[in-house]
Design a protein around this motif. Structure first.
Motif, PDB file in Angstrom:
ATOM      1  N   THR A   1       0.804  -1.221   0.000  1.00  0.00           N
ATOM      2  CA  THR A   1       0.000   0.000   0.000  1.00  0.00           C
ATOM      3  C   THR A   1       0.838   1.274   0.000  1.00  0.00           C
ATOM      4  N   THR A   2       2.172   1.132   0.122  1.00  0.00           N
ATOM      5  CA  THR A   2       3.043   2.309   0.093  1.00  0.00           C
ATOM      6  C   THR A   2       4.283   2.006  -0.744  1.00  0.00           C
TER       7      THR A   2
ATOM      8  N   LEU B   1      -1.523   3.506  -5.338  1.00  0.00           N
ATOM      9  CA  LEU B   1      -0.160   3.898  -5.702  1.00  0.00           C
ATOM     10  C   LEU B   1      -0.139   4.366  -7.162  1.00  0.00           C
TER      11      LEU B   1
END
Length: 140
Positions: free
Chosen positions: A30-31, A88
């Motif tokens: 998620t990052t 993203l």
């Protein structure tokens, strides 16, 4: 073979969890920092990374997700990641993801292959080729 090119997620889509894209040995990224950490970990462990760039609103992504989870369980020597292109966006754009799902294959931090679309037989074939190439010749 299914592809999704763009969509405006509905509130209903937004409220869905990522559960359909997780499971088995699949890690949801998620990052960008989490991506960098996993790529570094794979490099250290000598693992090939299969990265599934998908979207929660994409029908073909949802259709291939269970197969992707099965593959992650069948091939524990590989690292399976899922990246939501809507979470993203900049990173997905940087890798030139133009349709979902798009599968990237990385070895030692470098892209070695790519597959666009929910093509189960082709995904299986590419993974089998990678696994076969990792087996020492004497053991084949």
């Amino acid at each position: 073979m299914g592809l999704c090119f763009s969509s405006t997620p509905t509130d209903e889509d937004e409220s869905e969890s990522h559960a359909q894209f997780e499971g088995g040995n699949v890690t949801l990224i998620t990052t960008k920092n989490a991506w960098d950490e996993k790529l570094s970990e794979a490099k250290t462990q000598g693992k090939v990374v299969i990265a599934n760039f998908s979207a929660s609103w994409c029908g073909p992504c949802k259709a291939i997700a269970p197969h992707y989870v099965e593959l992650s369980e069948k091939y524990p020597s590989l690292m399976f990641l899922t990246i939501d292109v809507d979470e993203l966006t900049d990173f997905s754009t940087q890798l030139e993801v133009k349709a979902t799902p798009t599968f990237f294959f990385f070895k030692n931090g470098q892209q070695i292959d790519r597959l666009v679309g929910a093509n189960k037989p082709e995904l299986q074939k590419k993974i089998t080729t990678i696994v076969d190439s990792q087996v020492p010749t004497a053991h084949k």
